[in-house]
Design a protein around this motif. Sequence first.
Motif, PDB file in Angstrom:
ATOM      1  N   GLY A  65       0.761  -1.230   0.000  1.00  0.00           N
ATOM      2  CA  GLY A  65       0.000   0.000   0.000  1.00  0.00           C
ATOM      3  C   GLY A  65       0.796   1.287   0.000  1.00  0.00           C
ATOM      4  O   GLY A  65       1.854   1.404   0.628  1.00  0.00           O
ATOM      5  N   ASN A  67      -0.346   5.507   0.600  1.00  0.00           N
ATOM      6  CA  ASN A  67      -1.426   6.079   1.380  1.00  0.00           C
ATOM      7  C   ASN A  67      -1.251   7.569   1.588  1.00  0.00           C
ATOM      8  O   ASN A  67      -0.130   8.071   1.590  1.00  0.00           O
ATOM      9  CB  ASN A  67      -1.415   5.401   2.761  1.00  0.00           C
ATOM     10  N   GLY A  94       1.771   5.023   3.824  1.00  0.00           N
ATOM     11  CA  GLY A  94       1.454   3.677   3.355  1.00  0.00           C
ATOM     12  C   GLY A  94       2.598   2.740   3.666  1.00  0.00           C
ATOM     13  O   GLY A  94       3.776   3.109   3.535  1.00  0.00           O
ATOM     14  N   TYR A 116      -2.438   3.679  -7.293  1.00  0.00           N
ATOM     15  CA  TYR A 116      -2.927   4.947  -6.768  1.00  0.00           C
ATOM     16  C   TYR A 116      -4.014   5.470  -7.696  1.00  0.00           C
ATOM     17  O   TYR A 116      -4.169   4.995  -8.838  1.00  0.00           O
ATOM     18  CB  TYR A 116      -1.787   5.960  -6.609  1.00  0.00           C
ATOM     19  N   THR A 147      -7.160   7.508  -4.438  1.00  0.00           N
ATOM     20  CA  THR A 147      -5.941   7.036  -3.787  1.00  0.00           C
ATOM     21  C   THR A 147      -6.267   6.664  -2.345  1.00  0.00           C
ATOM     22  O   THR A 147      -7.065   7.330  -1.677  1.00  0.00           O
ATOM     23  CB  THR A 147      -4.867   8.133  -3.816  1.00  0.00           C
ATOM     24  N   SER A 148      -5.671   5.584  -1.866  1.00  0.00           N
ATOM     25  CA  SER A 148      -5.912   5.122  -0.499  1.00  0.00           C
ATOM     26  C   SER A 148      -5.602   6.226   0.510  1.00  0.00           C
ATOM     27  O   SER A 148      -4.624   6.972   0.378  1.00  0.00           O
ATOM     28  CB  SER A 148      -5.026   3.910  -0.207  1.00  0.00           C
ATOM     29  N   SER A 149      -6.460   6.331   1.533  1.00  0.00           N
ATOM     30  CA  SER A 149      -6.218   7.312   2.602  1.00  0.00           C
ATOM     31  C   SER A 149      -6.570   6.704   3.945  1.00  0.00           C
ATOM     32  O   SER A 149      -7.371   5.770   4.043  1.00  0.00           O
ATOM     33  CB  SER A 149      -7.031   8.590   2.369  1.00  0.00           C
ATOM     34  N   ASP A 165     -10.020   3.792   7.414  1.00  0.00           N
ATOM     35  CA  ASP A 165      -9.227   3.713   6.187  1.00  0.00           C
ATOM     36  C   ASP A 165     -10.140   3.561   4.980  1.00  0.00           C
ATOM     37  O   ASP A 165     -11.178   2.897   5.034  1.00  0.00           O
ATOM     38  CB  ASP A 165      -8.201   2.576   6.258  1.00  0.00           C
ATOM     39  N   ASP A 166      -9.761   4.220   3.903  1.00  0.00           N
ATOM     40  CA  ASP A 166     -10.467   4.172   2.624  1.00  0.00           C
ATOM     41  C   ASP A 166      -9.499   3.553   1.624  1.00  0.00           C
ATOM     42  O   ASP A 166      -8.791   4.253   0.915  1.00  0.00           O
ATOM     43  CB  ASP A 166     -10.887   5.586   2.220  1.00  0.00           C
ATOM     44  N   MET A 167      -9.432   2.222   1.609  1.00  0.00           N
ATOM     45  CA  MET A 167      -8.383   1.508   0.888  1.00  0.00           C
ATOM     46  C   MET A 167      -8.920   0.540  -0.146  1.00  0.00           C
ATOM     47  O   MET A 167      -8.256  -0.432  -0.517  1.00  0.00           O
ATOM     48  CB  MET A 167      -7.472   0.776   1.896  1.00  0.00           C
ATOM     49  N   PHE A 170      -6.992  -1.034  -3.321  1.00  0.00           N
ATOM     50  CA  PHE A 170      -6.069  -2.169  -3.306  1.00  0.00           C
ATOM     51  C   PHE A 170      -6.720  -3.463  -3.786  1.00  0.00           C
ATOM     52  O   PHE A 170      -6.012  -4.448  -4.053  1.00  0.00           O
ATOM     53  CB  PHE A 170      -5.460  -2.354  -1.909  1.00  0.00           C
ATOM     54  N   ASN A 196      -2.197  -5.121   3.336  1.00  0.00           N
ATOM     55  CA  ASN A 196      -3.170  -4.356   2.558  1.00  0.00           C
ATOM     56  C   ASN A 196      -3.573  -5.124   1.299  1.00  0.00           C
ATOM     57  O   ASN A 196      -4.612  -4.831   0.698  1.00  0.00           O
ATOM     58  CB  ASN A 196      -2.590  -2.992   2.154  1.00  0.00           C
TER      59      ASN A 196
END
Length: 363
Positions: A65, A67, A94, A116, A147-149, A165-167, A170, A196
């Motif tokens: 990941g 992040n 990340g 991303y 993009t993951s945050s 988490d907003d992932m 992935f 992740n």
Amino acid sequence: MTNRELEILNILKEDPMISQDELAAMLGISRSGVATHIHNLMKKGYIKGKGYVLSERNFVTVVGGINIDIIGIPDGELIDNNSNPGKIHFTIGGAARNIALSLKQLNIPSYLISVYGDDMNGEKFVNDSNKKELDIQYCERINGQRTSSFLYIDDISRTKTMGIDDMGIFDNMTPDFMANYLKLINQSEYCIADTNLPAESLEYLYKNVTAPILIKTTSINKNARLISPYQNIHTLITTSVELKELLASYGEPYTDLEQAARFILSKNVTNLIVFSIKEGLFFMNTSGKIRLNTIPCTVINTSGTSAVFLSTVVWGLHNNLDWDQILKFSYSAAILSVKSREPVSPLLSATELMAEEKRLFKK
């Protein structure tokens, strides 16, 4: 490799044409002492011939990941169900990105494999990577996705209280995605992955990767992803809380740390490291165990600590250090990390790492 040889090797990486007299003056030892160390480095294959030409090094692949971290830090004790005055920080992070950046700063070549979004945060990641000269040629932009945050709140002691988490991005790192990079991964000295990744993608790595696999857990709700009948892990790095949750995922009761470690090692894990800044370090493999007690330090940010720790483990393995040396250097790197607002301290380098290790673990 001895600590002195490692120190000399890192100086030679920065200045291959330095003379033995200059090395002796820099290190405070005799020229004949330098000559002996140089001879030993040549005999061990780290340098070759005149001019201290460094032997070609292998690279590491890092899969996982990247992040955007949004961190809230209160000015005082947190008050539930209320607005809390404090500071909000935005950092590029990340697990995999932090590992790759740490490796770069430790002069270990690596390739980051991740995804991303085509959003503002994706642009921030690319711009930051270019600024830090981080190789992201194998990071794919996914159109139409964020993009993951990771949004979380620390308490006044810099301990995470909770996060969101907003992932979902992935989920694109499927076995088919991994297959695109399998040749590259199998050419690497080590493959580092984090949880992740989807479970089926970790299983794909177990089945197909020939390089030793090191895994870092990222949160208790993702631990079960690493469990597979094909599980094959060179080194697993986790925390005591995540270890307990991992045992629960196996349906195994937790009695104590050593019992838990023995159980995990029975699941085709060669080396287990349980580490946190607040609790210290426990290491076990079939050859024995090592404990390092908690080291008091000023904590500013813990978000990249375990990633920096894992990167230094790989740095130590790459340099053929024994586990006692590796763990002390890795703990020292973690101490450097928590003193910085950035998840990877800009001060992290092989030279600074060795100085910190001497300070913390002086004989």
